[in-house]
Design an enzyme around this catalytic site. Structure first.
Site, PDB file in Angstrom:
ATOM      1  CG  ASP A  90      36.913  33.494  42.162  1.00 43.93           C
ATOM      2  OD1 ASP A  90      38.104  33.856  41.747  1.00 43.93           O
ATOM      3  OD2 ASP A  90      36.377  34.322  42.725  1.00 43.93           O
TER       4      ASP A  90
ATOM      5  CG  ASP B  59      38.920  36.288  46.551  1.00 41.59           C
ATOM      6  OD1 ASP B  59      39.867  36.862  46.081  1.00 41.59           O
ATOM      7  OD2 ASP B  59      37.785  36.729  46.519  1.00 41.59           O
TER       8      ASP B  59
ATOM      9  CG  ASP C 210      33.977  36.859  45.606  1.00 46.91           C
ATOM     10  OD1 ASP C 210      34.514  36.709  44.516  1.00 46.91           O
ATOM     11  OD2 ASP C 210      33.880  37.532  46.364  1.00 46.91           O
TER      12      ASP C 210
END
Length: 915
Positions: A653, A344, A649
């Protein structure tokens, strides 16, 4: 009608008739689809829909019983081998050994049982994200009801601080902002409106929708519930999690294959020896069976699973010191095999702190130093640092940015934090770098009125006075909107000129091309009598004073970590909910391998599997991705044979984290759903910690390989010794009980010391290992065979030599056992460096664990050889000093031969490499 949740299983009963995209429909079309209107549902309609759709909740599958989950942990061939070994030792009445081996089995099973139980927390963590209550309009009255009672067609009212209870199509919006980071990964507040958007819009661009589980930060809104339960976006993620199968680790797959081969070889040899002994040698069945049991005991490396577990546990401890918490033990080794890291962007590769990095004025470009919310930094013009006071236009611009602002900047525990919109926080930091104080400015130029930001007009405006009768309007917002409303521009010297719209358009494009978010600031001076702020005051006549370019800057340590990954043959891919140009600019700053192109979520959705497989090989930046896209990308990489680590996070995800070979959640910013789906949690949310963890994972695998290479030749030498004795019909050089002593005391103790070995110098310069290769490479097979023959020669040679010198069988066996252990000790020094020489100071001195292990084995062998009770238990006898010198000489001889073998291999390899 809308998609519905069946009350029995939570699956849609109308998926076929559900509209493809609520966000793309006008509100009247939504009402037609849902058979409702904006005045709310009647009581009877609610009852009918609750029966039809079921509760607005996320049901989870019934968990398996604890007994079934525990029993399932034994479904592993390596465990079967251990259980066979325990049965063999039990038949031989060696109860201590039986208990030890069974304890290892139960330890492994208990660890797996506990970790599997934790995985079930993932679904519960997502379920708890839904709001407990909702404000709805029913029968013409406003009511507060439990969220579970919501149905499609309900009219819901939302306010700042609310957690959105279902997927809602908005129809009335007032300064409405939503934080969707848990769903999209994008950290900035999303301003919503009621207008339909393109049907193919990515999840983060659906401004007309408010999604379950996200948080209202500002304003108010009303909307129609269009999806509940499993049919919400967060429900789809929940369903993805239920469908995603957790993968086994490369090492466990390799060990399973290794166990099959080893078991097959041992059983085949045992059957052949049994047949040979009974049919050819004419031995009794009982005597032959005892000999076969001895052979089986000699062949099974009883301590290998324990060493595997302990080596990974040591890796867990080391990783904890590197800010990485391992939640599932096998993930330690998997990290060492990672070939792709999908990361990410926000908060992992970047700081998750918006920063004004560039100020553009019609006749001057200013670079701003300092990053994040720490208000230390300065201004650089043409490479020369200058004070804001020396540039009138810059001082005005930074002052205006602080005036037209609702955020607060606070310092707590030596860290600066923003209360409010992160972008507005960045403007406060900019003004503080210019020397302005927020509280003092509020006193000297207080605010009289405000037009809050609204997505329909794309700006915020404030009216101020300076106690001397001067009135000033400050406007900040979308650059194209403010340029259209302006008539003049102010240069950096403070002089006004007629606006040059082409120049401003070029300035906006230049900042955007660098991946920056662009914000414009304008002012308008008003007469002293002006007391209220209206839209007519700002719709024309503005004076443009500048553009602000904002970024979420890369972490400096992430830049070096990406470089380390490239050196180690690990490809880093950025998967983000942010816009493509922004992600591309950050990717270039980070040093990603390919930043010339990026793929968006809608583009991924339009690809077939073959096209995606080809695209993912050459693309390192993926923008505006959905949870399904992240899962697609992970699976495509795995299908190409990659070992994938995935960071994240948000709850969006979680499916990809669970599916990846190593899921890595953020410890600070991560949701509970992400942490529960992951194998590893980063305490500091720092990408650099992943690279440190990869180094530890590679070290763990190296040490496991060394342990296997150490143990198997010992077992091989013992097995060959027993096998040759049986085939020749002579006395066994070592008894079964003595074999168990060596395997359970000296071999395991020495092998355990290898689990503490530090990383070899070239560790992170190597390419990731090919997980399709077996644990035993061609070189290791050669080494095991070669060393097994040396061990057999040492065992048989010392035994026969002692007999030739007139020693009893018991004394000769004692000598043979001690020769075996001495060869183990010197082999330990050799195996610490499989490819390089061990004839170095570090190689000869060893580490503290190695020295402790050798000292312990030496003491134990003295007890084994000279203590009377051991003579009784193991049929040993004392040996002379001369015999002791010969025992040590055998170990030295083995070491010298192996060092010569390494030298020959290095010379041959170098010559092949040169040709």
């Amino acid at each position: 009608m809308a998609s519905r949740n069946g009350s029995n299983n939570g699956q849609s009963s109308q998926d076929k008739t559900a509209p493809a995209a609520w966000h793309g429909l006008a509100i009247d079309a939504v009402c037609d689809q849902l058979e409702c209107d904006r005045t709310g549902l009647s009581h009877d309609a609610v009852i009918a829909r609750q029966s039809e759709y079921g509760p607005n909740s996320l049901p989870t599958a019934k968990p398996k019983s604890a007994l079934v989950r525990f029993a399932r942990q034994f479904n592993n061939l390596l465990i079967y081998v251990l259980l066979i070994a325990s049965s063999v030792t039990a038949m031989m009445a060696h109860w201590i050994d039986t208990v030890v081996i069974l304890a290892v089995c139960f330890l492994n099973a208990t660890i797996g049982f506990i970790q599997e139980g934790k995985a079930e927390e993932t679904l519960r963590a997502i379920k708890n994200m839904l709001s407990p209550s909702a404000s709805v309009l029913r029968d013409g009255q406003r009511k507060t009801i439990p969220t579970t009672e919501l149905v499609p067609g309900d009219v819901v009212r939302l306010e700042a601080g609310d957690r959105i209870p279902a997927d809602i199509r908005l129809f009335m919006v007032k300064n409405f902002g939503v934080l969707e980071s848990a769903l999209t990964g994008e950290s900035l507040v999303v301003t919503k409106n009621a207008d339909p958007v393109a049907r193919e819009a990515a999840l983060g661009d659906r401004k007309s929708m408010a999604y379950a589980g996200t948080l209202v930060t500002t304003g108010q809104a009303q909307g129609l519930v269009v999806a509940t339960g499993f049919q919400t976006e967060i429900g789809k993620i929940n369903r993805l999690l239920g469908d995603v199968a957790a993968l086994t680790t490369p090492l466990l797959r390799q060990m399973s294959q290794f166990a099959k081969i080893l078991t097959g070889i041992i059983l085949l040899v045992a059957v052949m020896v049994f047949a040979f002994g009974v049919v050819v040698q004419g031995m009794s069945i009982d005597a032959t069976f005892v000999a076969v049991v001895s052979l089986t005991v000699a062949g099974i490396p009883e301590g290998l699973p324990a060493i595997l577990t302990i080596a990974m546990a040591i890796g867990v401890q080391r990783m904890a010191g590197q800010h990485a918490i391992i939640r599932r033990l096998p993930a330690v080794e998997t990290l060492g095999a990672v070939s792709v890291i999908c990361s990410d962007k926000t908060g992992t590769l970047t700081r998750n702190e918006m920063t004004v990095q560039s100020v553009w004025m019609p006749d001057c470009n200013v670079d701003v130093s300092g990053i994040g919310y720490d208000p230390h930094g300065g201004f650089v013009v043409s490479g020369v640092e200058q004070d804001a006071d020396d540039i009138p236009g810059l001082a005005l611009l930074t002052r205006a940015a602080m005036l037209c602002n609702d955020a607060k900047l606070v310092r707590k525990d030596d860290a600066w934090n923003v209360l409010g919109d992160p972008m507005e926080g960045a403007l406060l930091v900019l003004a503080m770098k210019a020397g302005f104080d927020h509280d003092r400015l509020d006193e000297t130029v207080p605010r009289l009125d405000v037009l809050p930001f609204d997505s329909s007009y794309k700006y915020m405006a404030t009216l101020h006075h300076d106690h001397a009768g001067h009135k000033l309007i400050v406007v900040k917002g979308a650059p194209d909107r403010l340029v259209a409303m302006a008539s003049h521009q102010r240069n950096s010297d403070g002089q006004d000129h007629e606006i040059d719209r082409e120049k401003w358009t070029a300035g906006i494009a230049g900042l955007a091309a660098q991946g920056m978010r662009v914000l414009a600031v304008a002012i308008r001076e008003m007469p002293a009598s002006h007391q209220e702020l209206t839209f007519d005051d700002v719709e024309n006549g503005l004076v443009m004073i500048g553009l602000l370019g904002l970024v979420d800057p890369p972490r400096p340590e992430a830049i070096s970590a990406v470089a380390n990954c490239r050196q180690a043959g690990i490809r880093v891919k950025m998967i983000t909910g942010d816009h493509g140009i922004t992600a591309q600019a950050i990717g270039a700053q980070l040093g990603l391998e390919n930043t010339e192109r990026y793929l968006t979520g809608p583009e991924i959705d339009a690809m077939n599997q073959a096209d995606l497989q080809q695209a993912i090989e050459t693309t390192d930046i993926f923008a505006r991705t959905s949870p399904e896209n992240k899962l697609q990308l992970v699976m495509a990489l795995q299908a190409a044979g990659r070992v994938v680590a995935m960071t994240g996070d948000g709850v969006n995800d979680a499916p990809a984290l669970k599916r990846s070979d190593v899921g890595i959640a953020m410890g600070i910013s991560g949701t509970e759903a992400a942490k529960e789906a992951a194998e590893m949690v980063l305490v500091d949310d720092n990408f650099a910690s992943i690279v440190n963890a990869v180094r530890e994972g590679r070290t763990v695998y190296d040490n496991l390989k060394k342990s296997i290479t150490f143990l198997l030749p010992i077992n091989g030498g013992e097995t060959l010794g027993v096998l040759v004795a049986l085939m020749m019909g002579v006395v066994l050089p070592i008894s079964p009980l003595q074999i168990l002593w060596v395997n359970m005391v000296s071999s395991i103790g020495l092998a355990l010391s290898l689990a503490f070995e530090k990383a070899e110098p070239d560790l992170m310069a190597r390419k990731p290992r090919n997980v399709a290769e077996p644990v035993l490479s061609g070189f290791l097979v050669w080494r095991i065979v070669f060393v097994s023959l040396l061990f057999m020669a040492g065992i048989f040679g010392s035994f026969e030599l002692a007999l030739m010198q007139g020693a009893s069988v018991e004394t000769a066996r004692t000598v043979a056992v001690n020769v075996l252990v001495a060869m183990e000790v010197f082999y330990l020094f050799s195996v610490r460096y499989l490819g390089g020489t061990s004839l170095t100071l570090r190689g000869m001195v060893g580490t503290r664990p190695v020295l402790i292990a050798i000292s312990s084995v030496f003491v134990l062998q003295l007890i084994f050889t000279y203590v009377p009770v051991m003579h009784f238990l193991f049929e040993t006898r004392p040996v002379s000093i001369a015999a002791g010198i010969g025992i040590i000489g055998a170990g030295i001889g083995l070491f010298v031969i192996l060092e010569l073998e390494k030298l020959v291999i290095r010379v041959v390899t170098d010559r092949i490499g040169k040709t």
